[in-house]
Write a protein that holds these residues in place. Structure first.
Motif, PDB file in Angstrom:
ATOM      1  N   UNK A   1       0.772 -15.922  13.273  1.00 44.86           N
ATOM      2  CA  UNK A   1       0.963 -14.482  13.390  1.00 44.86           C
ATOM      3  C   UNK A   1       0.431 -13.840  12.101  1.00 44.86           C
ATOM      4  N   UNK A   2      -0.369 -12.803  12.232  1.00 51.15           N
ATOM      5  CA  UNK A   2      -0.959 -12.117  11.077  1.00 51.15           C
ATOM      6  C   UNK A   2      -0.027 -10.992  10.605  1.00 51.15           C
ATOM      7  N   UNK A   3       0.083 -10.852   9.296  1.00 49.40           N
ATOM      8  CA  UNK A   3       0.932  -9.810   8.711  1.00 49.40           C
ATOM      9  C   UNK A   3       0.098  -8.586   8.330  1.00 49.40           C
ATOM     10  N   UNK A   4       0.754  -7.422   8.386  1.00 50.63           N
ATOM     11  CA  UNK A   4       0.127  -6.136   8.079  1.00 50.63           C
ATOM     12  C   UNK A   4       1.104  -5.273   7.290  1.00 50.63           C
ATOM     13  N   UNK A   5       0.538  -4.437   6.437  1.00 55.24           N
ATOM     14  CA  UNK A   5       1.324  -3.386   5.790  1.00 55.24           C
ATOM     15  C   UNK A   5       0.916  -2.074   6.443  1.00 55.24           C
TER      16      UNK A   5
ATOM     17  N   UNK B   1       4.279  -6.584  18.946  1.00 54.47           N
ATOM     18  CA  UNK B   1       4.245  -5.972  17.619  1.00 54.47           C
ATOM     19  C   UNK B   1       5.639  -6.115  17.027  1.00 54.47           C
ATOM     20  N   UNK B   2       5.726  -6.697  15.823  1.00 52.90           N
ATOM     21  CA  UNK B   2       7.022  -7.070  15.261  1.00 52.90           C
ATOM     22  C   UNK B   2       7.236  -6.464  13.871  1.00 52.90           C
ATOM     23  N   UNK B   3       8.389  -5.874  13.687  1.00 57.56           N
ATOM     24  CA  UNK B   3       8.834  -5.296  12.430  1.00 57.56           C
ATOM     25  C   UNK B   3       9.488  -6.384  11.593  1.00 57.56           C
ATOM     26  N   UNK B   4       9.154  -6.435  10.289  1.00 58.13           N
ATOM     27  CA  UNK B   4       9.778  -7.400   9.389  1.00 58.13           C
ATOM     28  C   UNK B   4      10.689  -6.734   8.360  1.00 58.13           C
ATOM     29  N   UNK B   5      10.198  -5.645   7.735  1.00 57.26           N
ATOM     30  CA  UNK B   5      10.993  -4.959   6.720  1.00 57.26           C
ATOM     31  C   UNK B   5      10.327  -3.627   6.404  1.00 57.26           C
ATOM     32  N   UNK B   6      11.073  -2.717   5.763  1.00 60.50           N
ATOM     33  CA  UNK B   6      10.472  -1.444   5.378  1.00 60.50           C
ATOM     34  C   UNK B   6      11.152  -0.882   4.136  1.00 60.50           C
ATOM     35  N   UNK B   7      10.414   0.014   3.478  1.00 67.70           N
ATOM     36  CA  UNK B   7      10.884   0.689   2.283  1.00 67.70           C
ATOM     37  C   UNK B   7      10.460   2.144   2.385  1.00 67.70           C
ATOM     38  N   UNK B   8      11.386   3.061   2.105  1.00 68.05           N
ATOM     39  CA  UNK B   8      11.101   4.493   2.217  1.00 68.05           C
ATOM     40  C   UNK B   8      11.249   5.139   0.848  1.00 68.05           C
TER      41      UNK B   8
ATOM     42  N   UNK C   1      11.305  10.961  -1.724  1.00 70.34           N
ATOM     43  CA  UNK C   1      10.734  11.936  -2.664  1.00 70.34           C
ATOM     44  C   UNK C   1       9.252  12.189  -2.363  1.00 70.34           C
ATOM     45  N   UNK C   2       8.546  11.132  -1.946  1.00 68.25           N
ATOM     46  CA  UNK C   2       7.112  11.232  -1.647  1.00 68.25           C
ATOM     47  C   UNK C   2       6.834  11.337  -0.139  1.00 68.25           C
ATOM     48  N   UNK C   3       7.894  11.285   0.694  1.00 62.25           N
ATOM     49  CA  UNK C   3       7.742  11.338   2.159  1.00 62.25           C
ATOM     50  C   UNK C   3       6.827  10.240   2.679  1.00 62.25           C
ATOM     51  N   UNK C   4       7.089   9.012   2.222  1.00 61.46           N
ATOM     52  CA  UNK C   4       6.236   7.890   2.603  1.00 61.46           C
ATOM     53  C   UNK C   4       7.107   6.678   2.940  1.00 61.46           C
ATOM     54  N   UNK C   5       6.627   5.873   3.864  1.00 62.27           N
ATOM     55  CA  UNK C   5       7.321   4.657   4.259  1.00 62.27           C
ATOM     56  C   UNK C   5       6.315   3.511   4.300  1.00 62.27           C
ATOM     57  N   UNK C   6       6.736   2.352   3.819  1.00 60.38           N
ATOM     58  CA  UNK C   6       5.927   1.140   3.875  1.00 60.38           C
ATOM     59  C   UNK C   6       6.623   0.178   4.821  1.00 60.38           C
ATOM     60  N   UNK C   7       5.885  -0.336   5.807  1.00 61.90           N
ATOM     61  CA  UNK C   7       6.478  -1.269   6.765  1.00 61.90           C
ATOM     62  C   UNK C   7       5.667  -2.553   6.798  1.00 61.90           C
TER      63      UNK C   7
END
Length: 78
Positions: free
Chosen positions: A1-5, A33-40, A43-49
Motif C-alpha cells: 500500500x502506498x502512503x500519501x500526505x 482509500x485509508x486514513x492513518x493520522x492527521x494534524x490540524x 491558526x493557519x487553517x490547514x490540515x495534514x493527513x
C-alpha cells in the motif's frame, strides 16, 4: 500500500462549516482509500493527513466531495 500526505488548505471562513459536514457525514472516503493520522493547525487553517491507497485516483474522487471547503495538495511519500 502506498502512503500519501494530503495537505488541506481550508478556504477562508469555511473551516467551521467544513467540520459541520464532517461531523454529520464523516470523512466520506471511497472504498480503497485509508486514513492513518492527521494534524490540524487552526491558526493557519490547514490540515495534514497521512493516508494510503493502491489507487491514487481515489483521492480525486474524495477531493470532489470537499472542494467547496478545501483546496487540496497531494504528495506521494516514497
Amino acid at each position: 500500500m502506498k502512503k500519501y500526505m494530503v495537505v488541506e488548505n481550508f478556504k477562508p471562513g469555511l473551516m467551521e462549516e467544513n467540520y459541520e459536514v464532517y461531523n454529520a457525514k464523516g470523512r466520506q472516503f471511497p472504498d480503497g482509500l485509508y486514513y492513518l493520522n492527521s494534524w490540524v493547525n487552526t491558526e493557519k487553517n490547514i490540515c495534514f493527513q497521512l493516508m494510503e491507497s493502491n489507487d491514487e485516483s481515489l483521492f480525486y474522487v474524495w477531493f470532489k466531495k470537499w472542494e467547496q471547503f478545501v483546496d487540496f495538495e497531494l504528495y506521494p511519500i516514497d
